[in-house]
Design an enzyme around this catalytic site. Structure first.
Site, PDB file in Angstrom:
ATOM      1  N   SER A  18       1.972   0.896  -1.014  1.00 12.30           N
ATOM      2  CA  SER A  18       3.311   0.360  -1.446  1.00 12.30           C
ATOM      3  C   SER A  18       3.299  -1.183  -1.776  1.00 12.30           C
ATOM      4  O   SER A  18       4.466  -1.621  -2.228  1.00 12.30           O
ATOM      5  CB  SER A  18       4.444   0.617  -0.476  1.00 12.30           C
ATOM      6  OG  SER A  18       4.113  -0.088   0.926  1.00 12.30           O
TER       7      SER A  18
ATOM      8  N   ARG B 252      10.632  -0.895 -14.761  1.00 16.37           N
ATOM      9  CA  ARG B 252      11.666  -0.830 -13.632  1.00 16.37           C
ATOM     10  C   ARG B 252      11.318  -2.024 -12.572  1.00 16.37           C
ATOM     11  O   ARG B 252      10.071  -2.304 -12.202  1.00 16.37           O
ATOM     12  CB  ARG B 252      11.530   0.480 -12.885  1.00 16.37           C
ATOM     13  CG  ARG B 252      12.525   0.548 -11.550  1.00 16.37           C
ATOM     14  CD  ARG B 252      11.777   0.361 -10.163  1.00 16.37           C
ATOM     15  NE  ARG B 252      12.822   0.544  -9.082  1.00 16.37           N
ATOM     16  CZ  ARG B 252      12.648   0.035  -7.958  1.00 16.37           C
ATOM     17  NH1 ARG B 252      11.464  -0.684  -7.587  1.00 16.37           N
ATOM     18  NH2 ARG B 252      13.418   0.281  -7.060  1.00 16.37           N
TER      19      ARG B 252
ATOM     20  N   THR C  64       8.017  -1.822   1.292  1.00 13.37           N
ATOM     21  CA  THR C  64       8.166  -3.059   0.956  1.00 13.37           C
ATOM     22  C   THR C  64       7.700  -4.087   2.148  1.00 13.37           C
ATOM     23  O   THR C  64       8.231  -3.617   3.118  1.00 13.37           O
ATOM     24  CB  THR C  64       9.481  -3.724   0.310  1.00 13.37           C
ATOM     25  OG1 THR C  64       9.654  -2.869  -0.745  1.00 13.37           O
ATOM     26  CG2 THR C  64       9.338  -5.008   0.007  1.00 13.37           C
TER      27      THR C  64
ATOM     28  N   THR D 240      13.990  -4.058   2.773  1.00  6.17           N
ATOM     29  CA  THR D 240      12.900  -2.735   2.197  1.00  6.17           C
ATOM     30  C   THR D 240      13.727  -1.525   1.823  1.00  6.17           C
ATOM     31  O   THR D 240      14.949  -1.500   2.804  1.00  6.17           O
ATOM     32  CB  THR D 240      11.887  -2.712   3.599  1.00  6.17           C
ATOM     33  OG1 THR D 240      11.076  -1.570   2.966  1.00  6.17           O
ATOM     34  CG2 THR D 240      12.440  -2.209   4.532  1.00  6.17           C
ATOM     35  N   GLY D 241      13.279  -0.838   1.073  1.00  5.62           N
ATOM     36  CA  GLY D 241      13.966   0.407   0.904  1.00  5.62           C
ATOM     37  C   GLY D 241      14.600   0.205  -0.650  1.00  5.62           C
ATOM     38  O   GLY D 241      14.007  -0.204  -1.495  1.00  5.62           O
TER      39      GLY D 241
ATOM     40  N   THR E  65       6.015  -6.197  -3.219  1.00  4.85           N
ATOM     41  CA  THR E  65       5.850  -4.748  -3.283  1.00  4.85           C
ATOM     42  C   THR E  65       5.279  -4.301  -4.632  1.00  4.85           C
ATOM     43  O   THR E  65       5.325  -4.881  -5.617  1.00  4.85           O
ATOM     44  CB  THR E  65       7.376  -4.162  -3.221  1.00  4.85           C
ATOM     45  OG1 THR E  65       7.335  -2.592  -3.005  1.00  4.85           O
ATOM     46  CG2 THR E  65       8.181  -4.548  -4.415  1.00  4.85           C
TER      47      THR E  65
HETATM   48  N1  GLY Z   1      12.442  -2.327  -2.054  1.00  2.45           N
HETATM   49  C1  GLY Z   1      11.536  -2.335  -3.184  1.00  2.45           C
HETATM   50  C2  GLY Z   1      11.954  -1.690  -4.316  1.00  2.45           C
HETATM   51  O1  GLY Z   1      12.946  -1.059  -4.379  1.00  2.45           O
HETATM   52  O2  GLY Z   1      11.179  -1.911  -5.328  1.00  2.45           O
END
Ligand code: GLY
Length: 317
Positions: free
Chosen positions: A78, A206, A178, A229-230, A196
């Site tokens: 990740s 994206r 992340t 994170t998330g 990340t």
């Molecule tokens: N929190 C990392 C992402 O959405 O890319």
């Protein structure tokens, strides 16, 4: 510090958190360094960051060094090298840093560079800008001595090929770990880093919350710092990390601030979001906090010679 200490009753009798400057109430935590990171890979990150602090490095030096550990680890899918690619098979990376002077640097949609967090720091320190993206960020990295490399490992290529055949809709929490590293050094100064490879098999182009100052990370050396994170899309929509710090400014303790920031996301999703977000936070006086929406979340805390993983439960079922 108790939250009720910050409450005042206004002229019309409504109790509301008073907006107090930290210098009026918050004694900085001195000579008791703290490193707070997301997930299990926060443990080796903390170890590396701790060494930097022991050798007299700043909070910013430590946060960067910590974030570089999972970036370099091909087993962590990740972040950085070995991170799962986008839908077209490209590993695209997002990262940012913020120091105790309020300086910030960020890169998004960066390809072929192993340590986006260090490029973000270079953007902060060596350019007039805060954020560079894509090809421009890559060129900036190369002109600052970063080497190019293929970040797709055999394992992540295999995983992508399998996904590409099935085209299964990946839920973000399946691959969304992340690394965010928050540091308070012995002088009480705060800094943070966040890095990340984002949502696995995302649309090409994206960008998530991690490189967005105020969303993935925010540091205010008077009040505290927070990181996320998330699911980045939902963190961006609520300017999550900035919100956590502002709630601490209003008198919320760090855990309550993280919870309140998440409660707004939960409310926007009718009380039952089907995704994960977690926040971590350090307040200037050395109190730390964390909260997550669902399931569970682990943060790694290094303090007073100990480096341990702590598990918390989600605010919703
Ligand atoms: N929190 C990392 C992402 O959405 O890319």
């Amino acid at each position: 510090m108790k939250r009720r200490d910050f409450f005042k009753t206004s002229a019309i009798g409504i109790t509301a958190p008073s907006i107090l400057m930290s210098s009026e109430y918050m004694k900085p935590n001195l000579n008791d360094p703290i490193i707070l990171s997301t997930w299990e890979h926060g443990l080796p990150a903390n170890e590396s960051a701790w060494k930097i602090l022991q050798n007299g490095g700043s909070a910013m030096d430590a946060a960067e060094a910590g974030a570089m550990v999972p970036e370099a680890d091909p087993e962590i899918t990740s972040v950085g090298f070995g991170g799962l690619p986008d839908e077209k098979g490209n590993v695209t990376l997002d990262a940012c840093v913020m120091d105790s002077y309020g300086n910030a640097g960020s890169v998004a949609f960066l390809q072929n560079i192993k340590h986006p967090v260090s490029v973000a720091r270079k953007v902060m320190e060596e350019s007039k800008h805060v954020m560079l993206v894509g090809e421009g960020a890559r060129q900036f990295a190369i002109s600052n001595g970063f080497e190019e490399m293929n970040l797709l490992t055999d394992e992540s290529r295999k995983a992508w090929k399998k996904w590409n055949q099935e085209k299964r809709d990946m839920t973000p929490h399946e691959t969304h770990d992340t690394i965010s590293v928050l540091v308070q050094d012995k002088n009480g100064d705060l800094a943070g880093a966040c890095t990340t490879s984002g949502w696995a098999y995302k649309l090409h182009g994206r960008v998530g919350d991690s490189p967005i100052i105020g969303a993935g990370l925010f540091v205010d050396n008077e009040i505290g710092c927070a990181a996320a994170t998330g699911l980045g899309e939902e963190v961006i929509k609520t300017t999550g990390s900035f919100l956590v710090v502002e709630l601490m400014r209003q008198g919320y303790d760090p855990t309550s601030a993280c919870r309140e920031a998440l409660n707004r996301v939960i409310a926007a999703h009718k009380g039952n979001p089907d995704f994960q977000i977690a926040y971590i936070a350090i307040r200037k006086d050395g109190e730390i906090g964390s909260a997550c929406i669902k399931w569970s979340f682990e943060y790694a805390l290094a303090r007073a010679g100990e480096n341990k993983l702590h598990k918390i439960k989600g605010l919703t079922k």
